[in-house]
Design a protein around this motif. Sequence first.
Motif, PDB file in Angstrom:
ATOM      1  N   PHE A 224      31.397 -72.591 -59.645  1.00 14.73           N
ATOM      2  CA  PHE A 224      31.569 -71.249 -59.093  1.00 14.73           C
ATOM      3  C   PHE A 224      32.839 -70.672 -59.689  1.00 14.73           C
ATOM      4  O   PHE A 224      33.917 -70.826 -59.145  1.00 14.73           O
TER       5      PHE A 224
ATOM      6  N   HIS B 271      20.780 -63.618 -52.752  1.00 15.25           N
ATOM      7  CA  HIS B 271      21.285 -63.938 -54.092  1.00 15.25           C
ATOM      8  C   HIS B 271      22.756 -63.617 -54.266  1.00 15.25           C
ATOM      9  O   HIS B 271      23.246 -63.580 -55.384  1.00 15.25           O
ATOM     10  N   PHE B 272      23.462 -63.359 -53.185  1.00 16.48           N
ATOM     11  CA  PHE B 272      24.781 -62.753 -53.318  1.00 16.48           C
ATOM     12  C   PHE B 272      25.786 -63.654 -54.038  1.00 16.48           C
ATOM     13  O   PHE B 272      26.629 -63.166 -54.787  1.00 16.48           O
ATOM     14  N   ARG B 273      25.712 -64.964 -53.826  1.00 17.15           N
ATOM     15  CA  ARG B 273      26.685 -65.826 -54.519  1.00 17.15           C
ATOM     16  C   ARG B 273      26.495 -65.751 -56.028  1.00 17.15           C
ATOM     17  O   ARG B 273      27.451 -65.694 -56.792  1.00 17.15           O
TER      18      ARG B 273
ATOM     19  N   VAL C 148      24.873 -52.758 -55.493  1.00 14.93           N
ATOM     20  CA  VAL C 148      25.572 -53.983 -55.107  1.00 14.93           C
ATOM     21  C   VAL C 148      26.312 -54.498 -56.333  1.00 14.93           C
ATOM     22  O   VAL C 148      25.706 -54.622 -57.402  1.00 14.93           O
TER      23      VAL C 148
ATOM     24  N   GLN D  63      31.587 -64.866 -49.808  1.00 11.89           N
ATOM     25  CA  GLN D  63      30.466 -65.175 -48.916  1.00 11.89           C
ATOM     26  C   GLN D  63      30.867 -66.368 -48.059  1.00 11.89           C
ATOM     27  O   GLN D  63      30.151 -67.369 -47.989  1.00 11.89           O
TER      28      GLN D  63
ATOM     29  N   LEU E 163      25.270 -63.246 -57.683  1.00 15.78           N
ATOM     30  CA  LEU E 163      25.704 -61.921 -58.155  1.00 15.78           C
ATOM     31  C   LEU E 163      27.220 -61.876 -58.342  1.00 15.78           C
ATOM     32  O   LEU E 163      27.714 -61.256 -59.281  1.00 15.78           O
ATOM     33  N   ILE E 164      27.955 -62.532 -57.456  1.00 20.28           N
ATOM     34  CA  ILE E 164      29.422 -62.577 -57.607  1.00 20.28           C
ATOM     35  C   ILE E 164      29.769 -63.369 -58.863  1.00 20.28           C
ATOM     36  O   ILE E 164      30.508 -62.901 -59.733  1.00 20.28           O
ATOM     37  N   LEU E 165      29.212 -64.553 -58.951  1.00 23.01           N
ATOM     38  CA  LEU E 165      29.519 -65.451 -60.073  1.00 23.01           C
ATOM     39  C   LEU E 165      29.331 -64.755 -61.413  1.00 23.01           C
ATOM     40  O   LEU E 165      30.096 -64.977 -62.357  1.00 23.01           O
TER      41      LEU E 165
ATOM     42  N   MET F 272      16.849 -64.776 -60.990  1.00 27.00           N
ATOM     43  CA  MET F 272      18.285 -64.748 -60.670  1.00 27.00           C
ATOM     44  C   MET F 272      19.015 -65.974 -61.233  1.00 27.00           C
ATOM     45  O   MET F 272      20.227 -65.937 -61.430  1.00 27.00           O
TER      46      MET F 272
ATOM     47  N   SER G  33      29.345 -61.394 -61.986  1.00 23.18           N
ATOM     48  CA  SER G  33      29.811 -59.986 -62.006  1.00 23.18           C
ATOM     49  C   SER G  33      28.619 -59.059 -62.214  1.00 23.18           C
ATOM     50  O   SER G  33      28.676 -58.093 -62.973  1.00 23.18           O
ATOM     51  N   ALA G  34      27.532 -59.365 -61.536  1.00 19.69           N
ATOM     52  CA  ALA G  34      26.285 -58.624 -61.742  1.00 19.69           C
ATOM     53  C   ALA G  34      26.233 -57.388 -60.856  1.00 19.69           C
ATOM     54  O   ALA G  34      26.977 -57.280 -59.879  1.00 19.69           O
ATOM     55  N   THR G  35      25.355 -56.457 -61.214  1.00 19.15           N
ATOM     56  CA  THR G  35      25.174 -55.231 -60.446  1.00 19.15           C
ATOM     57  C   THR G  35      23.702 -55.069 -60.102  1.00 19.15           C
ATOM     58  O   THR G  35      22.842 -55.256 -60.961  1.00 19.15           O
ATOM     59  N   VAL G  36      23.427 -54.733 -58.855  1.00 16.22           N
ATOM     60  CA  VAL G  36      22.070 -54.463 -58.396  1.00 16.22           C
ATOM     61  C   VAL G  36      22.005 -52.993 -58.023  1.00 16.22           C
ATOM     62  O   VAL G  36      22.859 -52.512 -57.277  1.00 16.22           O
TER      63      VAL G  36
ATOM     64  N   LEU H 246      30.565 -57.139 -53.447  1.00 14.76           N
ATOM     65  CA  LEU H 246      30.420 -58.552 -53.111  1.00 14.76           C
ATOM     66  C   LEU H 246      31.649 -59.285 -53.599  1.00 14.76           C
ATOM     67  O   LEU H 246      31.845 -59.456 -54.802  1.00 14.76           O
TER      68      LEU H 246
ATOM     69  N   LYS I 288      26.435 -62.914 -67.430  1.00 16.07           N
ATOM     70  CA  LYS I 288      27.632 -62.172 -67.004  1.00 16.07           C
ATOM     71  C   LYS I 288      27.402 -60.678 -67.239  1.00 16.07           C
ATOM     72  O   LYS I 288      26.867 -60.287 -68.291  1.00 16.07           O
ATOM     73  N   PHE I 289      27.782 -59.872 -66.256  1.00 13.53           N
ATOM     74  CA  PHE I 289      27.653 -58.407 -66.317  1.00 13.53           C
ATOM     75  C   PHE I 289      26.191 -57.938 -66.415  1.00 13.53           C
ATOM     76  O   PHE I 289      25.903 -56.868 -66.945  1.00 13.53           O
TER      77      PHE I 289
ATOM     78  N   GLY J 284      28.886 -57.453 -57.914  1.00 12.83           N
ATOM     79  CA  GLY J 284      29.618 -58.717 -57.797  1.00 12.83           C
ATOM     80  C   GLY J 284      31.015 -58.570 -58.377  1.00 12.83           C
ATOM     81  O   GLY J 284      31.180 -58.030 -59.476  1.00 12.83           O
TER      82      GLY J 284
END
Lengths: 336, 336
Positions: free
Chosen positions: A61, B263-265, A274, A248, B267-269, B234, B271-274, A245, B239-240, A276
């Motif tokens: 992570f 999927h939030f963890r 959303v 968590q 997305l953080i890892l 996912m 640096s993704a955008t939804v 985000l 990255k990005f 990250g």
Amino acid sequence: MLDKINRQVHLLSRPQAMPALSNFEIRTTSVPSLKENEILVHSLYLSIDPYMRGRMAGRPFSHPPFELNACLIGKVIGTIVASNNIRFKKGELVRGRLDWADYSIVTDDQIEKITPYEDITLPTWLGVLGSPGMTAYFGILELGQPKAGETVVVTSAAGAVGSIVGQIAKIKGCKVIGITGSDTKVEYLTQQLHFDMALNYKKPNFAEDLKHCCDKGIDIYFDNVGGTITDLAMLHLNKFSRIVLCGQISTYNSEGPDVGLRHFRTLILKSATVKGLVVWDFKDRFEEAKIQLIQWMREGRLQSRENIIEGLDNAPKAFIDLFNGENIGKQLVKIS
Amino acid sequence: MLDKINRQVHLLSRPQAMPALSNFEIRTTSVPSLKENEILVHSLYLSIDPYMRGRMAGRPFSHPPFELNACLIGKVIGTIVASNNIRFKKGELVRGRLDWADYSIVTDDQIEKITPYEDITLPTWLGVLGSPGMTAYFGILELGQPKAGETVVVTSAAGAVGSIVGQIAKIKGCKVIGITGSDTKVEYLTQQLHFDMALNYKKPNFAEDLKHCCDKGIDIYFDNVGGTITDLAMLHLNKFSRIVLCGQISTYNSEGPDVGLRHFRTLILKSATVKGLVVWDFKDRFEEAKIQLIQWMREGRLQSRENIIEGLDNAPKAFIDLFNGENIGKQLVKIS
């Protein structure tokens, strides 16, 4: 000169669910002689951070897993007590990713110098001027894009990042609602930090209270917790809302993946975004953030708060307390 | 003049899980006389759209629920057969949100004129030049922000939106992987639309195949389906990366909320955008999109494909078939 006794916090076993004191052990070693270019740093303050839970579990992570039977590594402020490196001198103040120990031997790529200001306390360099401050600054401003009059909801609102996020959102003219885990913290947020409202998510009527507070909907949801609190917040998203985000923490002690509501239909309905947040994506702009954060502190618009526990031996307990919601502000350990 | 027989498709009951023919009934009425400013439109083609499932269920989703024992409403192309409105004349071609019926009586704010081109077929105005085309265009270009060389994965890839998304991503120099539900469609995507790869998600080795296809990870995931396919995708985010949320057809027949992996963890890892996509947010730019889409069609770089079923009586079956994955391209009903 270097025959110092060095206490280190080692990881003995990987936590199952909640971390326990038995996962850790304080081991005593001696400090070896410095090799060419090496620097010896004496720790002053350790930063105690939730993300370390992932590294302890062996989950990748952002950073690789911690090794077992080895010293833990975290953000530390210290002073140089010996140096074989031309760039760093004895007595200088530095910050870096160092051992959870009295002493760390490092090379110059592991540390950065800190130039102290008279009106800025040392712990602030691990709080408002450290990763929590940078995370809050870029998270709320760049990912959140707050506009005056918008409603911002922030979770872990009394924590290191959340408390700064809320204060910056107030500076930007937003209505700020903090979600936290005790009535003491609710009072801290509204009385000390001047959040517009704060809610204790452990209260039985929390869902109703949140709905009432968000009567104009949520424009920015700054998520440090995930899980069921986030599920509830999603019900109140406004059109074009942004979800930042950041963490968590409600899931960090879970062994399996996070199962619950998938929010995707809501996100479509609301044209929501959303994002990250990885603070290191903004590392080229840390200096800019530092200057702004110092200015806001000097103007009395941004308060720095640290929860400081004394003694390296207490570092494991301080870490466990993160998940008990015991801390207000940045959790630090002061090395005696 | 207006004593025409008008068949209408009525909603009798709200579907439970999969919609059934028994939820619908064809009812015959007469066409009343036109009042002041009203216009009578004879339907030529009905657009059959998955989002209508939400309105049938009574769930609010962009649009209010359909009423029971009333005519369904959808996108329709038709010709004006009578008009009491100065802005619209008999014989003109129009498009609007009209009754699923032989005839609709409308006011001028419900329809727009279409100026036909010799080389553009009428069904194209409900496909590439209709909502699917606009959705694909703004979804992939504005929300997805594709760069040449990136990997784009699109679901429901042989459907109305997905097939256009993939073709536009190819035009932008991306590697395009389509996910679809039959080997016939896999062949269509790779042979006819020149996708780089296509996968049948019903194959037992789908997860492995996806991993293999995405050996450089996913930069844009264009999501029309949600559910377990999205969970798998996912795992391969770069990255990005950007996730464009367009539809969640795998969940439209569920009575409860969508429960599964949050999927939030991840997305953080990363640096993704939804980003949730509502095409009407871009309505001021539809004309720009239309001009570009027509140009690409004329250059032979973008193919329009519709699956046309004959007869108003078959509209309920055509709608049900959307959820059976029967259609390639835009599903339409041609009124006899």
